[in-house]
Design a protein around this motif. Structure first.
Motif, PDB file in Angstrom:
ATOM      1  N   ASP A  77       0.871  -1.255   0.002  1.00 17.32           N
ATOM      2  CA  ASP A  77       0.235  -0.008   0.182  1.00 17.32           C
ATOM      3  C   ASP A  77       0.768   1.196  -0.040  1.00 17.32           C
ATOM      4  OD1 ASP A  77       1.142  -0.737   2.538  1.00 17.32           O
ATOM      5  OD2 ASP A  77      -0.638   0.348   3.619  1.00 17.32           O
ATOM      6  N   VAL A  78       2.188   0.941  -0.192  1.00 20.34           N
ATOM      7  CA  VAL A  78       3.176   2.258   0.040  1.00 20.34           C
ATOM      8  C   VAL A  78       3.576   2.770  -1.731  1.00 20.34           C
ATOM      9  CG1 VAL A  78       5.271   3.332   0.701  1.00 20.34           C
ATOM     10  CG2 VAL A  78       3.946   2.022   2.213  1.00 20.34           C
ATOM     11  N   PRO A  79       3.331   3.887  -1.990  1.00 26.08           N
ATOM     12  CA  PRO A  79       3.855   4.194  -3.424  1.00 26.08           C
ATOM     13  C   PRO A  79       5.186   3.747  -3.750  1.00 26.08           C
ATOM     14  CG  PRO A  79       2.772   6.106  -2.447  1.00 26.08           C
ATOM     15  CD  PRO A  79       3.217   5.074  -1.486  1.00 26.08           C
ATOM     16  N   LYS A  80       5.569   3.171  -4.881  1.00 24.87           N
ATOM     17  CA  LYS A  80       6.703   2.680  -5.473  1.00 24.87           C
ATOM     18  C   LYS A  80       7.079   3.273  -6.714  1.00 24.87           C
ATOM     19  CE  LYS A  80       4.811  -1.550  -4.845  1.00 24.87           C
ATOM     20  NZ  LYS A  80       3.887  -0.926  -3.499  1.00 24.87           N
ATOM     21  N   VAL A  81       8.332   3.813  -7.063  1.00 21.73           N
ATOM     22  CA  VAL A  81       8.748   4.150  -8.278  1.00 21.73           C
ATOM     23  C   VAL A  81       9.796   3.164  -8.822  1.00 21.73           C
ATOM     24  CG1 VAL A  81       9.777   5.976  -9.408  1.00 21.73           C
ATOM     25  CG2 VAL A  81       7.923   6.395  -7.943  1.00 21.73           C
TER      26      VAL A  81
END
Length: 699
Positions: A77-81
């Motif tokens: 649920d944490v944004p990833k790049v």
């Protein structure tokens, strides 16, 4: 306008190798500065197992072998790049300098990374070098004198003579933009630091860069447009999620951009009808609502593209600000500078009479009630009206002055109240706003109000009572908020008694009365004003004592206006010393008629003149005059030191400087004769007569 967050964002950089992780973490920190806290983690050294809570994960493609490993260490649920890398222009220039047909090893951590880099270089035009992949675990190779690597020189075979280390490849444009977007730092992309960074990269994604640049320019222009608007602007998308909020909206609502952007409008700006606009897809005009006790004017406009609702914009403005803007526009349309020019600082005078009038006027300025200024012609009634307006809460709004006796009755009515189109022959096409409408929120000064006809007096009474007007030939009631200051140089009580002025209007106007004293009752102010006008007109002359006395004893039927005229006259005759015969003929004729008075009358006049000049220091003046009289009796001349000693002996403390000023005033009134040097001063017959007038005051 930049949106600066007070909370730093935590970014974790995860790579296969520890060195690469630290390199990319430092690069992100260099670009985003104090807005972020970066941490580096590696899969090979096991530090990836110790990651704490983060706002964003930046991960290389080779960090994890499969999706299962990824999910084990990085919360879903944490944004990833995903990291994409690029060569710099300087690296490409280095490779271009290698002779054509050269053979070289290309060294990196893995076969995948080597082949990916060689392919990318080929796309960038590096096709003149024959690269052979080399990585840890690869088959041994021989016969290579040159190796090219990207920060992995440690894996180059020992027998290679020349190594060109290009250093770690850097984050590419898409990765940097993605990080900025994820953290809502997209406004940073306009900064020169980021632009320089993007220009330093060797890219082959021309279309992306062009589109990105165009989008960036459009967003920048949109931001500029938002910020220069006088109104608050709030924009929502098709789901009523806020995507725009300018500084004016923040000022009006007290809700910050961080609190607003990317949040549902109904939870942040519940008082704005975005939902109604979305459902009806129609513009909502001029809705007056109250926010925090302040009236706000709201307009919501839908944005329709291809018959589809894609969002809406709300413009908000404090109602008072909108009114103020309308007033400024009205004044521009009027094309006249209706603004009060003077303040109480412009009223010259030290006499008790003028100080008392100013003190009363300042208190009246704080109210909204009608003021009636009375006084002789030339005493400065309009000056007081200007000062009262500038001292009031209406100072930022129009000040309009009109002389009620200076124009015909029908023209005055049209000027004051305006007229509708076709209301009379020659009426302006489209009608005309009256001065009362232009003066809305400001002050209307009605000079010589007694010049109004009875019919106009009735209309003025309605303005004062009801705060509304009706244009000539119109049928629409117009509400106004105007403070009225009226002035008259006649006795309105007598005019009421004679029936030429309405009694009810008189009592409405006379709510706060101010009487301006005539110049002849202001004593020493005569010479104070004389010298003030002389300085303004650059007069270069001196008055003889006889002229000073004549000025102080003059009747001044024209008051300050008459005094100004005399100063101007004396300036232009260009004489160094002004004697009695140099005064204007009008002044001389009046003085001649005064000289026919008997001796007693003249003495009384001189005594009154001394009283006006001395003011509340009359006792000091009479003490000095009496001391000189005693010296006259004993045939002794009195100097300043002697008079000062006599004053101290009598329990009266006067400095020599104070005595000098008193002696000069008495000399100007021709009551004593001052001698230069040690000759002292002597009282004359005129002074003795005046002193006798005050004997009861002295003893």
């Amino acid at each position: 306008m930049e949106r600066v967050s007070s909370i730093k964002k935590k970014i974790a950089v995860v790579t296969l190798d520890c060195a690469a992780s630290k390199f990319y973490a430092n690069q992100i920190k260099e670009l985003f500065g104090e807005l972020v806290i970066t941490s580096s983690y590696s899969v090979l050294d096991g530090s990836v197992k110790n990651m704490d809570e983060q706002d964003l994960f930046v991960v290389t493609t080779d960090a994890f072998e499969n999706i299962t490993d990824l999910k084990e260490f990085i919360p879903i649920d944490v944004p990833k790049v995903e990291i994409e890398v690029a060569f710099t222009n300087s690296s490409i220039e280095t490779l271009m300098s290698i002779p054509k047909g050269s053979k070289a090893l290309f060294v990196n951590l893995s076969e995948i990374m080597v082949r990916e880099a060689i392919t990318y270089l080929s796309q960038l035009g590096i096709n003149h070098i024959s690269f052979t992949p080399y990585y840890p675990g690869a088959m041994p190779v021989n016969g290579f004198d040159l190796a090219v690597t990207v920060g992995e020189a440690r894996y180059v075979p020992n027998d290679v003579k020349t190594i060109i280390d290009l250093g770690q490849r850097v984050l590419d444009t898409t990765t940097v933009v993605e990080i900025a977007l994820r953290l809502k730092f997209d406004y940073l992309l306009e900064r020169e630091k980021f632009k320089e960074y993007f220009r330093s990269l060797a890219v082959n994604n021309y279309s992306f860069d062009q589109l990105f640049g165009r989008a960036l320019r459009m967003e920048s222009q949109f931001e500029i447009l938002m910020e220069i608007m006088d109104e608050g602007i709030i924009g929502v998308n098709e789901n009523d999620i806020i995507f725009a909020c300018n500084s004016k909206a923040v000022e009006i609502t007290g809700i910050t951009k961080e609190q607003a952007i990317d949040h549902p409008a109904d939870s942040i700006f519940s008082f704005l009808p975005f939902e109604e606009c979305r459902k009806t897809q129609k513009k909502i005009n001029n809705l007056l609502i109250k926010v925090g006790g302040v009236d706000i004017n709201v307009t919501v406009t839908p944005v329709i593209r291809g018959n589809e609702y894609i969002g809406s914009f709300a413009t908000i403005q404090r109602f008072t600000e909108e009114e103020y803007k309308q007033h400024k526009l009205r004044i521009q349309l009027l094309n006249k500078g209706h603004k009060a020019k003077y303040t109480f600082n412009d009223i010259i005078g030290d006499s008790e009479a003028i100080k008392r009038s100013c003190a009363i006027a300042k208190k009246m300025a704080k109210t909204n009630s009608t003021v009636l200024i009375t006084g002789e012609s030339g005493t400065g009634k309009e000056l007081f009206a200007h000062a009262i307006h500038n001292e009031s809460k209406r100072r930022d709004y129009p000040f309009i002055a009109i002389n009620c006796a200076a124009m015909p009755d029908n023209l005055l009515e049209s000027e004051l109240f305006g007229h509708d189109e076709g209301s009379f022959t020659g009426a302006k096409k489209g009608g005309k706003l009256g001065l009362f409408e232009y003066a809305h929120k400001g002050t209307m000064f009605l000079d010589e109000v007694e010049g109004m006809s009875t019919a106009l007096q009735v209309k003025l009474l309605r303005v004062i009572q009801e705060r509304e007007i009706m244009r000539v030939g119109g049928n629409k009631i117009i509400s106004i908020d105007v403070r009225i200051i009226a002035a008259s140089n006649e006795s309105l009580e007598e005019l009421v008694y004679n029936g030429s002025f309405r009694k009810d209007l008189y009592f409405r106007l006379n709510t706060l009365p101010i009487q301006i004293p005539p110049l002849r009752d202001r004593g020493s102010d005569i010479m104070l004003l004389f010298n003030y006008f002389k300085s303004k007109l650059n007069g270069n002359f001196t008055l003889s004592p006889e002229v000073t006395r004549a000025l102080l004893s003059h009747n001044w039927s024209g008051n300050i206006r008459e005094l100004h005229n005399y100063v101007e006259y004396l300036t232009y005759i260009e004489k160094d010393m002004i004697y009695y015969d140099d005064l204007p003929p009008g002044f001389y004729n009046e003085a001649m008629s005064t000289s026919k008075c008997n001796s007693d009358t003249k003495t009384n006049l001189e005594a009154k003149l001394l009283e006006q000049l001395a003011g509340n220091r009359l006792d000091d003046y009479l003490f000095v005059l009496n001391t000189l009289h005693i010296g006259f009796i004993h045939k002794i001349s009195k100097g300043r030191l002697s008079i000062s000693d006599d004053a101290e002996a009598a329990g009266r403390f006067l400095t020599q400087q104070e005595i000098r000023g008193i002696l000069m005033d008495l000399n100007n009134l021709c009551l004593i004769k001052m001698s230069r040097g040690r000759g002292g001063s002597k009282i004359n017959d005129r002074g003795i007569k005046v002193l006798n007038e005050f004997r009861s005051h002295i003893f």
